[in-house]
Design a protein around this motif. Sequence first.
Motif, PDB file in Angstrom:
ATOM      1  N   THR A   2       0.842  -1.186   0.000  1.00  0.00           N
ATOM      2  CA  THR A   2       0.000   0.000   0.000  1.00  0.00           C
ATOM      3  C   THR A   2       0.883   1.243   0.000  1.00  0.00           C
ATOM      4  OG1 THR A   2      -0.115   0.011   2.407  1.00  0.00           O
ATOM      5  CG2 THR A   2      -1.873  -1.158   1.243  1.00  0.00           C
ATOM      6  N   PRO A   3       0.433   2.305  -0.649  1.00  0.00           N
ATOM      7  CA  PRO A   3       1.243   3.530  -0.691  1.00  0.00           C
ATOM      8  C   PRO A   3       1.412   4.122   0.700  1.00  0.00           C
ATOM      9  CG  PRO A   3      -0.744   3.735  -2.047  1.00  0.00           C
ATOM     10  CD  PRO A   3      -0.805   2.414  -1.366  1.00  0.00           C
ATOM     11  N   LEU A   4       2.569   4.724   0.944  1.00  0.00           N
ATOM     12  CA  LEU A   4       2.804   5.384   2.223  1.00  0.00           C
ATOM     13  C   LEU A   4       2.259   6.806   2.207  1.00  0.00           C
ATOM     14  CD1 LEU A   4       6.386   4.073   3.002  1.00  0.00           C
ATOM     15  CD2 LEU A   4       4.239   3.357   4.014  1.00  0.00           C
ATOM     16  N   TYR A   5       2.225   7.418   1.032  1.00  0.00           N
ATOM     17  CA  TYR A   5       1.672   8.765   0.889  1.00  0.00           C
ATOM     18  C   TYR A   5       0.326   8.670   0.202  1.00  0.00           C
ATOM     19  CZ  TYR A   5       6.454  10.342   1.849  1.00  0.00           C
ATOM     20  OH  TYR A   5       7.678  10.561   2.415  1.00  0.00           O
ATOM     21  N   ASP A   6      -0.728   9.157   0.871  1.00  0.00           N
ATOM     22  CA  ASP A   6      -2.067   9.136   0.302  1.00  0.00           C
ATOM     23  C   ASP A   6      -2.358  10.383  -0.529  1.00  0.00           C
ATOM     24  OD1 ASP A   6      -2.655   6.718   1.597  1.00  0.00           O
ATOM     25  OD2 ASP A   6      -3.262   7.781   3.417  1.00  0.00           O
ATOM     26  N   ASN A   7      -1.641  11.480  -0.253  1.00  0.00           N
ATOM     27  CA  ASN A   7      -1.809  12.739  -0.972  1.00  0.00           C
ATOM     28  C   ASN A   7      -3.253  13.237  -0.948  1.00  0.00           C
ATOM     29  OD1 ASN A   7       0.937  13.198  -1.727  1.00  0.00           O
ATOM     30  ND2 ASN A   7       0.721  11.508  -3.162  1.00  0.00           N
ATOM     31  N   CYS A   8      -3.881  13.128   0.220  1.00  0.00           N
ATOM     32  CA  CYS A   8      -5.197  13.731   0.419  1.00  0.00           C
ATOM     33  C   CYS A   8      -4.988  15.229   0.633  1.00  0.00           C
ATOM     34  CB  CYS A   8      -5.875  13.127   1.648  1.00  0.00           C
ATOM     35  SG  CYS A   8      -6.226  11.367   1.490  1.00  0.00           S
ATOM     36  N   ARG A   9      -6.062  15.995   0.581  1.00  0.00           N
ATOM     37  CA  ARG A   9      -5.978  17.440   0.727  1.00  0.00           C
ATOM     38  C   ARG A   9      -6.767  17.886   1.958  1.00  0.00           C
ATOM     39  NH1 ARG A   9      -3.183  16.265  -2.958  1.00  0.00           N
ATOM     40  NH2 ARG A   9      -3.017  17.167  -5.016  1.00  0.00           N
ATOM     41  N   LEU A  10      -6.189  18.831   2.678  1.00  0.00           N
ATOM     42  CA  LEU A  10      -6.872  19.436   3.809  1.00  0.00           C
ATOM     43  C   LEU A  10      -6.947  20.934   3.530  1.00  0.00           C
ATOM     44  CD1 LEU A  10      -8.142  18.904   6.584  1.00  0.00           C
ATOM     45  CD2 LEU A  10      -5.904  19.344   7.591  1.00  0.00           C
ATOM     46  N   GLN A  11      -8.155  21.480   3.589  1.00  0.00           N
ATOM     47  CA  GLN A  11      -8.371  22.886   3.278  1.00  0.00           C
ATOM     48  C   GLN A  11      -8.815  23.669   4.505  1.00  0.00           C
ATOM     49  OE1 GLN A  11     -11.449  22.941   0.301  1.00  0.00           O
ATOM     50  NE2 GLN A  11     -10.058  22.320  -1.365  1.00  0.00           N
ATOM     51  N   ALA A  12      -8.526  24.972   4.472  1.00  0.00           N
ATOM     52  CA  ALA A  12      -9.052  25.909   5.467  1.00  0.00           C
ATOM     53  C   ALA A  12     -10.523  26.152   5.131  1.00  0.00           C
ATOM     54  CB  ALA A  12      -8.254  27.211   5.409  1.00  0.00           C
ATOM     55  N   PRO A  13     -11.277  26.774   6.026  1.00  0.00           N
ATOM     56  CA  PRO A  13     -12.693  27.038   5.744  1.00  0.00           C
ATOM     57  C   PRO A  13     -12.938  27.838   4.462  1.00  0.00           C
ATOM     58  CG  PRO A  13     -12.243  27.398   8.056  1.00  0.00           C
ATOM     59  CD  PRO A  13     -10.917  27.160   7.392  1.00  0.00           C
ATOM     60  N   ASN A  14     -11.975  28.683   4.063  1.00  0.00           N
ATOM     61  CA  ASN A  14     -12.128  29.481   2.847  1.00  0.00           C
ATOM     62  C   ASN A  14     -11.691  28.723   1.581  1.00  0.00           C
ATOM     63  OD1 ASN A  14      -9.356  29.493   3.047  1.00  0.00           O
ATOM     64  ND2 ASN A  14      -9.140  31.718   3.187  1.00  0.00           N
ATOM     65  N   GLY A  15     -11.313  27.442   1.723  1.00  0.00           N
ATOM     66  CA  GLY A  15     -10.916  26.630   0.578  1.00  0.00           C
ATOM     67  C   GLY A  15      -9.428  26.643   0.284  1.00  0.00           C
ATOM     68  N   LEU A  16      -8.652  27.432   1.011  1.00  0.00           N
ATOM     69  CA  LEU A  16      -7.203  27.486   0.812  1.00  0.00           C
ATOM     70  C   LEU A  16      -6.578  26.159   1.222  1.00  0.00           C
ATOM     71  CD1 LEU A  16      -4.723  29.329   0.133  1.00  0.00           C
ATOM     72  CD2 LEU A  16      -4.615  29.815   2.574  1.00  0.00           C
ATOM     73  N   LEU A  17      -5.712  25.617   0.391  1.00  0.00           N
ATOM     74  CA  LEU A  17      -5.038  24.351   0.692  1.00  0.00           C
ATOM     75  C   LEU A  17      -4.065  24.543   1.852  1.00  0.00           C
ATOM     76  CD1 LEU A  17      -4.453  21.385  -0.040  1.00  0.00           C
ATOM     77  CD2 LEU A  17      -2.731  22.228  -1.649  1.00  0.00           C
ATOM     78  N   LEU A  18      -4.232  23.724   2.887  1.00  0.00           N
ATOM     79  CA  LEU A  18      -3.357  23.771   4.055  1.00  0.00           C
ATOM     80  C   LEU A  18      -2.205  22.788   3.923  1.00  0.00           C
ATOM     81  CD1 LEU A  18      -6.014  23.924   6.899  1.00  0.00           C
ATOM     82  CD2 LEU A  18      -4.581  25.801   6.059  1.00  0.00           C
TER      83      LEU A  18
END
Length: 160
Positions: A2-18
């Motif tokens: 299984t991959p070690l990096y999932d590369n999911c995205r987490l955003q701030a409430p305004n949609g900015l990528l965190l």
Amino acid sequence: QTPLYDNCRLQAPNGLLLCACDRKKIDWYLKHNLAEIVAEDPFTARLNFQPAGMPNESRKYYLADKLNICVVCGKDESYLRKNIVPREYRKFFPIDMKSHCSHDVLLLCADCHHLSDHHDGVLRRKLAADYQAPMSGSHAAKQSQNFELVRVRSAAKALV
């Protein structure tokens, strides 16, 4: 594997990528009702609270996808995590540098990891000799071994 990096995205409430992060981190925010899913591919969640820290130019690394390949040779199978700063050294760092930093962890294939461990051992022994730096694990056992005692023990076994 299984991959070690999932590369999911987490955003701030305004949609900015965190950050780009693993699925486990996103699932934690979802479980605690601190985020909601906004996309499936890539899997993306948006926080429902304003985080304390927002990304800036110095955090560009945390925004980028990470490839599931050996950073030395590019092999894309049988990779292992490599801690760049050994734990026995990290404990002497200032508090703000002791926390887990993902940029201190790299992926290496088994062959490159083995070669890296060999070079680590050479450098650790030099640091231990020159600066009394701590050693742990198999490197420490090799360093602290009394070779005269080993020679005598070997000779005694030969006589028996």
